[in-house]
Design an enzyme around this catalytic site. Structure first.
Site, PDB file in Angstrom:
ATOM      1  N   ALA A   1      -2.669  -8.501   1.039  1.00 40.79           N
ATOM      2  CA  ALA A   1      -2.211  -9.088  -0.224  1.00 40.79           C
ATOM      3  C   ALA A   1      -2.100  -7.976  -1.262  1.00 40.79           C
ATOM      4  CB  ALA A   1      -3.190 -10.156  -0.704  1.00 40.79           C
ATOM      5  N   CYS A   2      -0.946  -7.904  -1.922  1.00 38.49           N
ATOM      6  CA  CYS A   2      -0.765  -6.887  -2.958  1.00 38.49           C
ATOM      7  C   CYS A   2      -0.616  -7.546  -4.330  1.00 38.49           C
ATOM      8  CB  CYS A   2       0.442  -5.999  -2.648  1.00 38.49           C
ATOM      9  SG  CYS A   2       2.042  -6.829  -2.784  1.00 38.49           S
ATOM     10  N   THR A   3      -0.563  -6.726  -5.362  1.00 41.72           N
ATOM     11  CA  THR A   3      -0.533  -7.260  -6.728  1.00 41.72           C
ATOM     12  C   THR A   3       0.706  -8.089  -7.016  1.00 41.72           C
ATOM     13  OG1 THR A   3       0.379  -5.156  -7.476  1.00 41.72           O
ATOM     14  CG2 THR A   3      -1.985  -5.460  -7.739  1.00 41.72           C
TER      15      THR A   3
END
Length: 103
Positions: A8-10
């Site tokens: 999961a990224c920003t």
């Protein structure tokens, strides 16, 4: 080795999926079974089942943000890295998982 994890990224788009692909490719190259759940802008995809988690030797969290369901991994060996680490050095990351798995 059985590896499960979450990426999961920003922003929840590119790095989430690139990290998933890089981890899966490196793990398969090392002869591991691997399943990576993604938590992106469109929600959870490739969701880990209770059975996936139960069979896992180690859990990798390639995350840059707070994720949902982290408590599912209680009692498991968990390593947390940034999505950047998973993208730039996936083979070294899998080597590290193997070292931790042997401890």
């Amino acid at each position: 080795m059985n590896i499960v994890g979450i990426s999961a990224c920003t922003v929840g788009i590119a790095h989430t999926y690139i990290a998933q692909e890089k981890i899966e490719a490196a793990a398969k190259k090392a002869g591991d079974n691997v399943k990576i759940e993604t938590q992106g802008t469109i929600g959870i995809e490739n969701a880990l089942t209770d059975e996936d988690i139960a069979q896992a030797d180690i859990v990798i969290l390639a995350v840059d943000v707070k994720i949902s369901g982290e408590e599912r991994f209680a009692g498991k060996k968990v390593i947390k890295v940034s999505t950047q680490t998973a993208i730039k050095s996936p083979n070294k990351l899998i080597e590290k998982l193997h070292e931790l798995g042997r401890q």
